[in-house]
Design a protein around this motif. Structure first.
Motif, mmCIF file in Angstrom:
data_model
loop_
_atom_site.group_PDB
_atom_site.id
_atom_site.type_symbol
_atom_site.label_atom_id
_atom_site.label_comp_id
_atom_site.label_asym_id
_atom_site.label_seq_id
_atom_site.Cartn_x
_atom_site.Cartn_y
_atom_site.Cartn_z
ATOM 1 N N PHE A 269 37.634 44.825 25.967
ATOM 2 C CA PHE A 269 38.766 45.283 26.762
ATOM 3 C C PHE A 269 40.042 44.674 26.184
ATOM 4 O O PHE A 269 40.085 43.475 25.871
ATOM 5 N N ALA A 270 41.095 45.478 26.073
ATOM 6 C CA ALA A 270 42.399 44.957 25.659
ATOM 7 C C ALA A 270 43.479 45.887 26.198
ATOM 8 O O ALA A 270 43.262 47.091 26.365
ATOM 9 N N ILE A 271 44.642 45.315 26.469
ATOM 10 C CA ILE A 271 45.772 46.095 26.972
ATOM 11 C C ILE A 271 46.788 46.244 25.838
ATOM 12 O O ILE A 271 47.302 45.247 25.333
ATOM 13 N N PRO A 272 47.075 47.484 25.420
ATOM 14 C CA PRO A 272 47.982 47.700 24.288
ATOM 15 C C PRO A 272 49.441 47.671 24.710
ATOM 16 O O PRO A 272 49.779 47.752 25.899
ATOM 17 N N LYS A 273 50.304 47.611 23.714
ATOM 18 C CA LYS A 273 51.750 47.589 23.965
ATOM 19 C C LYS A 273 52.231 48.890 24.607
ATOM 20 O O LYS A 273 53.317 48.924 25.193
ATOM 21 N N THR A 274 51.437 49.946 24.504
ATOM 22 C CA THR A 274 51.824 51.251 25.041
ATOM 23 C C THR A 274 51.542 51.388 26.534
ATOM 24 O O THR A 274 51.748 52.455 27.108
ATOM 25 N N VAL A 275 51.068 50.328 27.174
ATOM 26 C CA VAL A 275 50.631 50.398 28.568
ATOM 27 C C VAL A 275 51.751 50.892 29.481
ATOM 28 O O VAL A 275 52.909 50.505 29.338
ATOM 29 N N GLY A 276 51.377 51.751 30.410
ATOM 30 C CA GLY A 276 52.321 52.208 31.427
ATOM 31 C C GLY A 276 51.819 51.908 32.827
ATOM 32 O O GLY A 276 52.532 52.117 33.804
ATOM 33 N N ASN A 277 50.584 51.418 32.920
ATOM 34 C CA ASN A 277 49.976 51.131 34.224
ATOM 35 C C ASN A 277 49.116 49.878 34.112
ATOM 36 O O ASN A 277 47.885 49.956 34.034
ATOM 37 N N LYS A 278 49.769 48.722 34.088
ATOM 38 C CA LYS A 278 49.039 47.458 33.970
ATOM 39 C C LYS A 278 48.117 47.231 35.155
ATOM 40 O O LYS A 278 46.985 46.769 35.007
ATOM 41 N N ALA A 279 48.614 47.523 36.345
ATOM 42 C CA ALA A 279 47.804 47.292 37.539
ATOM 43 C C ALA A 279 46.514 48.091 37.476
ATOM 44 O O ALA A 279 45.428 47.588 37.810
ATOM 45 N N GLY A 280 46.605 49.338 37.015
ATOM 46 C CA GLY A 280 45.420 50.168 36.882
ATOM 47 C C GLY A 280 44.469 49.643 35.818
ATOM 48 O O GLY A 280 43.245 49.697 35.988
ATOM 49 N N ALA A 281 45.040 49.122 34.729
ATOM 50 C CA ALA A 281 44.201 48.565 33.658
ATOM 51 C C ALA A 281 43.398 47.379 34.171
ATOM 52 O O ALA A 281 42.184 47.281 33.934
ATOM 53 N N TYR A 282 44.054 46.470 34.883
ATOM 54 C CA TYR A 282 43.336 45.313 35.441
ATOM 55 C C TYR A 282 42.312 45.757 36.479
ATOM 56 O O TYR A 282 41.203 45.200 36.549
ATOM 57 N N ALA A 283 42.664 46.741 37.274
ATOM 58 C CA ALA A 283 41.727 47.235 38.283
ATOM 59 C C ALA A 283 40.464 47.780 37.633
ATOM 60 O O ALA A 283 39.346 47.537 38.116
ATOM 61 N N PHE A 284 40.625 48.516 36.509
ATOM 62 C CA PHE A 284 39.452 49.085 35.834
ATOM 63 C C PHE A 284 38.612 47.987 35.189
ATOM 64 O O PHE A 284 37.382 48.021 35.261
ATOM 65 N N ILE A 285 39.259 47.017 34.545
ATOM 66 C CA ILE A 285 38.500 45.917 33.939
ATOM 67 C C ILE A 285 37.674 45.213 35.005
ATOM 68 O O ILE A 285 36.470 44.968 34.836
ATOM 69 N N ASN A 286 38.299 44.862 36.123
ATOM 70 C CA ASN A 286 37.593 44.147 37.188
ATOM 71 C C ASN A 286 36.464 44.994 37.775
ATOM 72 O O ASN A 286 35.388 44.469 38.097
ATOM 73 N N PHE A 287 36.718 46.286 37.899
ATOM 74 C CA PHE A 287 35.681 47.205 38.392
ATOM 75 C C PHE A 287 34.478 47.202 37.455
ATOM 76 O O PHE A 287 33.326 47.118 37.891
#
Length: 359
Positions: A269-287
């Motif tokens: 899992f990694a969050i790229p510089k192009t992210v537009g929805n950090k909260a959603g990214a963290y939610a999916f990782i945790n899920f």
């Protein structure tokens, strides 16, 4: 007038169908121009998540997921580097992560927003490619090894990479179409690291591969799975997850982790510089880190889960199979893929291409 109305009505109908078709295609192809904060745009390897889990996540979280796929780390890196396309969450392999960090393509993870990382296998954490898991955490892991059709070959004849050079295996082997993987095999047979940077040792590995040419039936990627399932070749090099799929379809196949080297790899899992929805990214990782979801995903995909809690809920016949969950002593002989730098990577690719063209 009636004919004219019918004509215009037909045009409107066609345009409507085209609009609907374009909308559906946009969704299916993962169009990534959305600025909707309730949309999560994922960029992952193909068929690398259970679709039922995406539906479950959407239901639980309220986010709508767009799922894009790539077929190589290089293709994924290029898209992120171009920066014109929004991705919220990506899944790079360990070998590309240092390069992406250097290029500023990954954002540091806020570990206070992550839950479930305490369940992750300690031997996969804090690796050299991301020493404190600042930018990534493991998603799946596995090995690369040898698939053998036991109806055609006595599997006891193959215990390591070096056995592939036996004259008895003429035109029997399906090699994986990857420079790092294939050159890594030859390097380890010669007693060197699969992450070797010395040009002389790399050249020696190519010479070793040249001696393997009579035994190589073809150099392929996903086609190896189909050919092994259909008994079209007795030996195939592949990743552990691919081997699990092949074995489920063809019980004659056995997967062997070589005793003279081998590799452990992770996709992350990694969050790229192009992210537009950090909260959603963290939610999916945790899920996905929740043990029940990680176990379901591992059962669907076929690769080893990094979640010890998830592993405990998987069938024992899977988790006790040393080919897929090797003993720590066996893993000590294996290497993680490291980023070798642009020049060395290009040298590997050039040598490998030359070798393939000579088959």
């Amino acid at each position: 007038m009636k004919r004219l109305l019918v004509f215009f009505g037909g045009i409107v109908g066609v345009l409507s169908l085209l609009f609907i078709g374009t909308t559906v295609l946009s969704k299916e192809s993962g169009a990534t121009s959305s600025s909707d904060p309730n949309t999560l745009i994922i960029y992952n390897w193909g068929e690398y998540v259970d679709p039922d889990l995406i539906k479950k996540f959407e239901t639980e979280s309220g986010y709508s997921v767009i799922y894009n796929t790539f077929d190589s780390n290089e293709a994924m890196e290029t898209k992120v580097k171009q920066g014109g396309t929004r991705y919220d969450l990506i899944f790079p392999s360990e070998s590309i992560i240092p390069k992406m960090i250097e290029e500023g393509l990954l954002l540091p993870l806020d570990h206070t927003q992550l839950t479930g990382t305490e369940d992750l296998s300690s031997f996969l954490m804090n690796q050299s490619f991301d020493s404190e898991n600042t930018y990534s955490i493991p998603y799946f892991w596995g090995t690369i090894g040898i698939m053998v059709n036991t109806d055609e070959i006595d599997s006891s004849l193959i215990t390591g990479w070096s056995d592939l050079w036996q004259p008895a295996f003429k035109n029997d082997i399906l090699m994986v179409d990857g420079a790092r993987e294939t050159l890594g095999i030859a390097l380890q047979v010669l007693g060197d690291s699969q992450n070797e940077k010395d040009p002389d040792k790399i050249a020696a590995a190519v010479e070793k591969l040249n001696a393997l040419r009579p035994n190589v039936k073809a150099v392929l990627t996903d086609e190896i799975k189909t050919l092994m399932i259909n008994n079209d070749a007795p030996i195939g090099i592949g990743y552990s997850g691919d081997a699990a799929y092949v074995m489920a379809e063809n019980p004659a196949i056995r997967y062997i982790v070589p005793d003279d080297g081998g590799a452990i790899w992770t996709d992350n899992f990694a969050i790229p510089k192009t992210v537009g929805n950090k909260a959603g990214a963290y939610a999916f990782i945790n899920f996905m880190l929740r043990p029940e979801n990680a176990a379901q995903n591992a059962a669907y995909v076929g690769y080893a889960t990094p979640s010890e809690a998830a592993k405990d809920s998987l069938p024992s016949e899977l988790t006790q199979d040393k080919a897929f969950y090797p003993e720590p002593s066996a893993m000590e002989l294996m290497e993680h893929y490291e980023y070798l730098g642009k020049d060395t990577v290009e040298a590997y690719n050039d040598f490998f291409l030359e070798w393939k063209l000579g088959l």
